[in-house]
Design an enzyme around this catalytic site. Structure first.
Site, PDB file in Angstrom:
ATOM      1  CE1 TYR A   1      -2.525  -4.503  -2.766  1.00  0.00           C
ATOM      2  CE2 TYR A   1      -1.809  -5.208  -5.092  1.00  0.00           C
ATOM      3  CZ  TYR A   1      -1.345  -4.646  -3.829  1.00  0.00           C
ATOM      4  OH  TYR A   1      -0.189  -4.555  -3.744  1.00  0.00           O
TER       5      TYR A   1
ATOM      6  N   GLY B   1       0.801  -1.061  -0.035  1.00  0.00           N
ATOM      7  CA  GLY B   1       0.096   0.044   0.075  1.00  0.00           C
ATOM      8  C   GLY B   1       0.765   1.247  -0.039  1.00  0.00           C
ATOM      9  CG  ASP B   2      -0.259   5.140  -0.873  1.00  0.00           C
ATOM     10  OD1 ASP B   2      -0.758   4.602   0.116  1.00  0.00           O
ATOM     11  OD2 ASP B   2      -0.611   6.624  -0.995  1.00  0.00           O
TER      12      ASP B   2
ATOM     13  CG  ASP C   1      10.375  12.502 -19.529  1.00  0.00           C
ATOM     14  OD1 ASP C   1      11.296  11.904 -20.343  1.00  0.00           O
ATOM     15  OD2 ASP C   1       9.220  12.609 -19.702  1.00  0.00           O
TER      16      ASP C   1
ATOM     17  CG  ASP D   1       4.566   3.977  -3.149  1.00  0.00           C
ATOM     18  OD1 ASP D   1       3.983   5.096  -3.236  1.00  0.00           O
ATOM     19  OD2 ASP D   1       3.909   2.954  -3.359  1.00  0.00           O
TER      20      ASP D   1
ATOM     21  NE  ARG E   1      -8.097   0.889  -1.216  1.00  0.00           N
ATOM     22  CZ  ARG E   1      -7.161   1.439  -1.838  1.00  0.00           C
ATOM     23  NH1 ARG E   1      -7.045   1.434  -3.045  1.00  0.00           N
ATOM     24  NH2 ARG E   1      -6.466   2.116  -0.719  1.00  0.00           N
TER      25      ARG E   1
END
Ligand code: ADP
Length: 298
Positions: free
Chosen positions: A86, A28-29, A227, A256, A101
């Site tokens: 997930y 999870g982030d 980039d 993250d 969720r």
């Protein structure tokens, strides 16, 4: 320095390669960022603030936090709920995600202002994301933003990744409003240009950096895939080239892990362009591995 990441960790089912066979992981982030921070700064306290259930999978998740070197003393328990889940599907090498969720315990993480205040009091640098804001009710979101504002006023450093996920919001306008409220309580903003351009119509990464500066952030780092990374610190602006990679396997958690290196650099007082270069090296390792949590060399 003591770090506190606030957000949702989910159970992950990833295909093993055998038909209908999946391996269980946790990601999870904001948790991913805490996980990389704990690798980069093992000598520091990295704490994760969330809510889980009281069932076996919730216990396994807590065990995973501790095994990763992440303090779970600010993890709350919501007895009648469980963790979000997930599942990753692979179709000709392309990953797609199915989520369960909607009822996760983490949606209640900011219900208790006292728990938030205690966790923030014990931290020096507090990190949250647009996903953290997205999963909360509007009342809990307000509670979290107020706690962050108070923590910042008392001298804590607040860091924020807008992580725009329109599917988690009832309307794009609700998302953009809440994200700019998140920016307004933050010292450090870590947006990704592609998402920001889509939802805020920024013409270029400099425009993204300037928008977050206008909202009140003093250090802004704009990621942009392969980039150059654009930054703004006060009135100083610049760009850092991203080293080219011979192959990119999976970009999950690129941003993250990148954020973890920036936060580690803040702690070490590393000049921002140097931290960005380190963040690119770390994220470069992560995109060349599979999954969110890739064993990396610090
Ligand atoms: P997010 O995951 O938040 O969308 P980005 O995709 O912008 O973030 O990637 C974050 C960082 O990961 C980049 O700044 C860069 O350092 C690294 N990265 C991502 N994609 C590539 C790529 N194709 N080549 C090299 N580095 C990459």
């Amino acid at each position: 320095m003591r770090f506190l990441a606030i957000g949702e960790c989910m159970a992950e089912l990833a295909p093993t390669g055998e038909a209908r066979d999946y391996s269980l992981g946790f990601a999870g982030d904001t948790f991913n960022t805490a996980w990389y921070l704990a690798r980069l700064r093992p000598e520091n306290a990295v704490s994760f603030f969330t809510a889980v259930g009281s069932d076996p999978i919730s216990q396994q998740m807590r065990d995973a936090f501790r095994e990763s070197g992440i303090d779970d003393s600010h993890v709350q328990t919501v007895p009648d709920r469980t963790v979000g889940l997930y599942l990753i599907s692979l179709n000709n090498g392309e990953r797609s995600f199915s989520y369960w969720r909607g009822q996760s315990a983490a949606r209640q993480l900011a219900n208790d202002p006292q728990a938030l205040a205690e966790a923030m009091d014990a931290a020096d640098l507090i990190y949250f994301s647009g996903i953290t804001l997205a999963i909360l009710s509007s009342a809990s979101r307000e509670t979290l933003l107020t706690a962050l504002r108070d923590a910042r006023a008392s001298g804590k450093t607040i860091a924020f990744d807008p992580n725009l996920r329109p599917r988690l919001w009832s309307a794009p306008s609700e998302m953009t409003k809440a994200v700019m409220q998140g920016a307004a309580v933050s010292d450090i903003a870590l947006p990704s240009f592609e998402d920001e351009a889509d939802w805020f119509d920024d013409a270029n990464p400099t425009a993204t950096a300037d928008r977050y500066a206008a909202a009140g952030a003093t250090t802004i780092v704009v990621k942009n895939g392969g980039d150059p990374v654009c930054y703004r610190q006060g009135d100083t602006r610049g760009n850092v080239e991203v080293p080219a990679l011979s192959c990119v396997v999976d970009t999950t958690a690129a941003g993250d892990s990148f954020n973890a290196a920036i936060l580690a650099g803040i702690e070490a007082n590393t000049p921002l362009p140097e931290s960005i270069a380190q963040a690119c090296r770390l994220a470069g390792q992560v995109v060349q591995g599979k999954g969110a949590l890739v064993p990396v060399q610090a």
